[in-house]
Design a protein around this motif. Structure first.
Motif, PDB file in Angstrom:
ATOM      1  N   LEU A 171      -3.444   0.065  -5.231  1.00  0.00           N
ATOM      2  CA  LEU A 171      -3.813  -1.328  -4.997  1.00  0.00           C
ATOM      3  C   LEU A 171      -4.553  -1.526  -3.672  1.00  0.00           C
ATOM      4  O   LEU A 171      -5.004  -2.640  -3.380  1.00  0.00           O
ATOM      5  N   GLU A 216      -7.491  -0.736  -2.500  1.00  0.00           N
ATOM      6  CA  GLU A 216      -8.860  -1.246  -2.570  1.00  0.00           C
ATOM      7  C   GLU A 216      -8.879  -2.740  -2.907  1.00  0.00           C
ATOM      8  O   GLU A 216      -9.736  -3.479  -2.419  1.00  0.00           O
ATOM      9  N   ARG A 217      -7.921  -3.181  -3.699  1.00  0.00           N
ATOM     10  CA  ARG A 217      -7.885  -4.588  -4.102  1.00  0.00           C
ATOM     11  C   ARG A 217      -7.445  -5.494  -2.954  1.00  0.00           C
ATOM     12  O   ARG A 217      -7.859  -6.652  -2.891  1.00  0.00           O
ATOM     13  N   VAL A 218      -6.585  -4.988  -2.070  1.00  0.00           N
ATOM     14  CA  VAL A 218      -6.081  -5.839  -0.980  1.00  0.00           C
ATOM     15  C   VAL A 218      -6.808  -5.577   0.335  1.00  0.00           C
ATOM     16  O   VAL A 218      -6.511  -6.223   1.347  1.00  0.00           O
ATOM     17  N   SER A 219      -7.747  -4.655   0.346  1.00  0.00           N
ATOM     18  CA  SER A 219      -8.428  -4.284   1.586  1.00  0.00           C
ATOM     19  C   SER A 219      -9.104  -5.483   2.256  1.00  0.00           C
ATOM     20  O   SER A 219      -8.991  -5.687   3.472  1.00  0.00           O
ATOM     21  N   ASP A 274      -8.333  -8.593   1.869  1.00  0.00           N
ATOM     22  CA  ASP A 274      -7.283  -9.500   2.345  1.00  0.00           C
ATOM     23  C   ASP A 274      -6.727  -9.032   3.687  1.00  0.00           C
ATOM     24  O   ASP A 274      -6.453  -9.849   4.576  1.00  0.00           O
ATOM     25  N   CYS A 291       0.818  -1.214   0.000  1.00  0.00           N
ATOM     26  CA  CYS A 291       0.000   0.000   0.000  1.00  0.00           C
ATOM     27  C   CYS A 291       0.853   1.266   0.000  1.00  0.00           C
ATOM     28  O   CYS A 291       0.401   2.322  -0.457  1.00  0.00           O
TER      29      CYS A 291
END
Length: 261
Positions: free
Chosen positions: A41, A43-46, A48, A35
């Motif tokens: 990225l 929002e994509r790994v939030s 996770d 991050c």
């Protein structure tokens, strides 16, 4: 991996550690580190990150929580929301200690939110067998909020502890050490003047010393006491001893180090 068995949580509290391979632990670090390098990225790994914060192994939860500061500038409300959930759900003190350490890192940036989080955590364990353990873990943050930021709520907590010094010797010891830099704040060469913080720190130290001295004032060494009273007197003597030592370092030639305030 890391795998979990029946005594994983208990062993981790005694000695935080884990074996290898531990891909979920590494993923917890990587998901938050990325991050910083690629904010797009987040929002994509939030999702996770949230899953890793609730992982079944305390090592994964610890690493995810310890690295939450990576999203401080990306999602301030998300940062605080996740801290809130950790304080509501986390039962492993090996992990909780690291989440409290996060509060120390952001305390001076957002003291009001730090206070709210801390009070919520203390209320959760109020009246439980872990209350004193948590008090020792958070005592320095409570003292800073009360002395530096004049927090009424944390000041009330300190008052309760001071009323029973022998029962709260461990958090009071930590508070006295934390006060070292503040009791002489502004009196050392090159330091900015802050008489308000200095006077509040001195007043708090004075209250602790007076309270610890009360049980000792009537002590008669010729009279044999029960073991529990002896331990209480030793605890009070210990508080007076560390208070004198911290005053020496705060005001003497060796007093250059600050205790955190």
């Amino acid at each position: 991996y890391p795998s979990v068995d029946d005594d994983t949580e208990a062993r981790f509290e005694k000695s935080p550690g884990w074996g290898s391979p531990a891909p979920r632990v590494e993923a917890a670090v990587a998901a938050l580190d990325v991050c910083l390098q690629r904010p797009d990225l987040y929002e994509r790994v939030s999702a996770d990150i949230d899953r890793l914060l609730d992982d079944r192994h305390p090592a994964t939860r610890l690493q995810a929580a310890s690295h939450l500061v990576r999203i401080w500038d990306l999602d301030r409300s998300g940062f605080w929301g996740r801290i809130t959930l950790r304080f509501k759900r986390e039962s492993n003190f090996g992990v909780l200690g690291h989440v409290v350490d996060l509060l120390r890192r952001v305390l001076h940036v957002d003291p009001l939110q730090t206070e709210a989080q801390l009070l919520g955590l203390l209320n959760r364990f109020n009246g439980t067998g872990d209350e004193n353990r948590l008090a020792e873990m958070t005592a320095d943050v409570i003292a800073i909020l009360a002395v530096t930021y004049s927090s009424v709520a944390t000041g009330a907590i300190l008052s309760r502890w001071i009323e029973e010094p022998a029962a709260h010797v461990k958090p009071l010891r930590r508070i006295i050490s934390t006060l070292r830099g503040a009791v002489a704040l502004g009196l050392r060469p090159g330091e900015p003047e802050d008489s308000g913080t200095r006077h509040r720190a001195q007043a708090l130290l004075h209250r602790i010393v007076l309270s610890a001295n009360v049980p000792l004032a009537g002590y008669d060494p010729r009279v044999e006491l029960p073991a529990d009273q002896v331990e209480a007197l030793r605890a009070c003597m210990d508080l007076l001893d560390i208070a004198g030592m911290e005053l020496y370092f705060a005001t003497g030639k060796a007093g250059g180090e600050s205790g955190g305030l």
